[in-house]
Design a protein around this motif. Structure first.
Motif: not given
Length: 438
Positions: A129-135, A216-220
């Motif tokens: 929940y608190y990480s980037t897509s790279k972990g 989680l996969d993008g702002f749009d």
């Protein structure tokens, strides 16, 4: 300088030397939103850290509810007076991520200070929940929770209800029995109206709240929670509100005392409510997983986390950052995580702490503290149940709650209210994109 004056100066310097400590403590200000028993935990953690070393002093300060604390932190950053650590509830994640320069990502902090830090040591359902897509961990998970159903066992016995309800139809039936047994103002209720009745409801039944994996996969992303399941659930609450079989308890957790006072015998809210329940309830109680609609395919799915994480604010000195990193390492200690879990009801954030609690047989006597962990790990998360990351979430929740309140007051149908909540919310998301996406 004469000999006498020189000697006097030396003597004064010696006295001042004795009166002044060898070095000043570096203060680390920590703003938080914890009250009651959970505030006691915060104070103890700060005191224990302060006693464990002599270089840093963590100073915790209560700044109001979750939304108030986040807003105070952002305002303080703009004024140049932000604390080093700011507790922000999980739905503030997108807003904090977009605040370029206002925060210091935790993974960068730990690397720069050289403190021991292994992101794989933490429970992935929490850290994701608190990480980037790279972990890469952006903030430090602190008080993680999930929605559970708190139950007054004495009340169930009084109403001749033999088993704790598992499905929503059973909850509705039992609430009618409880009302007939004397709980006239509230058969069941909940805190955090949108978290329980939109966000968790959607994840628990594996239906989307929004596109792009709930943001989680993008702002749009676009809100889509005006579908059949959510409309059906809200309509049920509208119908039951008419005679207080269900009774609304507000947008945040201010109504939780209705459970501990004995007024509402079934109450859905955070598992982190445990600290207050254990101290205040004068009846036999437990909790159970969230109810589900049995005709929804594959329900229940898995729950999503609530609670908050610790964000490190930008613009601080290297010395302050060194102290913050040491404090986060201190909080990660396995025994300390087990302690926090046992006294607060919040989840252990590391795999080692959860394993140790299980090995100790802790859950045999305290099954209610494992309920949220079982919910979170019930099934492998899907795009609909990984969590959510929507900009301006504090404001979005207010809009959603406003529309739900209109429906509960009989001024709109469930479909009209959720259609309006989606439409208004999507406008706000487009506004957020303009400021967040460069």
């Amino acid at each position: 300088m004469g000999i006498r004056r020189f000697a006097g100066a030396v003597a004064i310097a010696a006295v001042l030397g004795l009166a002044t400590p060898a070095h000043a403590l570096t203060e680390i200000h920590w703003w938080h939103a914890m009250t009651g028993g959970n505030n006691d935990v915060i104070v103890k953690l700060a005191n224990d850290f302060n006693a464990s070393q002599s270089d840093y002093k963590v100073v915790p300060t209560y700044k109001g509810g979750y939304a108030d604390t986040m807003n105070a932190g952002i305002a303080a950053f703009r004024a140049g007076t932000a604390p080093a650590i700011l507790q922000v509830f999980e739905v503030g994640t997108a807003t904090m991520m977009a605040a370029t320069g206002a925060v210091k990502p935790v993974y960068k902090l730990m690397a720069e200070t050289g403190e021991k830090f292994d992101p794989k040591a933490y429970l992935p359902t929490i850290t994701g929940y608190y990480s980037t897509s790279k972990g890469e961990m952006l903030s430090f998970p602190f008080n993680s929770s999930s929605t559970v159903m708190w139950v007054n066992l004495d009340a169930l016995k009084k109403a001749n209800i033999a088993e704790i309800p598992k499905t929503w139809p059973e909850v509705f039936d039992d609430a009618r029995k409880l009302k007939a047994a004397g709980y006239t103002t509230c058969g069941f209720s909940n805190a955090w109206v949108t978290w329980v009745n939109l966000e968790q409801l959607s994840a628990w039944h594996n239906v989307p709240l929004a596109t792009k994996a709930n943001g989680l996969d993008g702002f749009d992303t676009r809100l889509v929670f005006n579908g059949p399941l959510q409309v059906r659930h809200l309509q049920n609450l509208i119908d039951l509100q008419k005679d207080k079989t269900y009774d609304y308890s507000g947008r945040t957790n201010t109504g939780e005392g209705r459970f501990t006072s004995g007024e509402c015998p079934i109450f859905l809210t955070s598992s982190g409510f445990f600290g207050n329940v254990s101290k205040q309830a004068k009846f036999h109680w437990t909790n159970a997983p969230m109810p589900y609609y049995p005709d929804v395919k594959d329900a229940p799915q898995n729950s999503i986390i609530g609670g908050a994480s610790l964000w490190v604010m930008g613009g601080k000195s290297p010395e302050v950052y060194k102290g913050v990193a040491k404090f986060l390492a201190f909080l990660s200690d396995t025994d300390r995580q087990v302690y926090i879990h046992k006294v607060s009801g919040y989840l252990p954030i590391t795999k080692a702490a959860y394993a140790k609690a299980k090995e100790e047989g802790f859950y045999k006597d305290h099954p209610y503290l494992e309920t949220p962990l079982k919910e979170l790990t019930n099934k492998e998360p899907t795009e609909n149940s990984r969590g959510l990351r929507l900009g301006n979430m504090v404001q979005l929740r207010d809009v959603w709650a406003e529309e739900i309140e209109q429906a509960l007051a009989g001024k709109k149908t469930a479909q009209q209210a959720l259609d309006a909540a989606v439409e208004r919310g999507n406008v706000m998301l487009r506004q957020f994109e303009k400021t967040a996406v460069k």
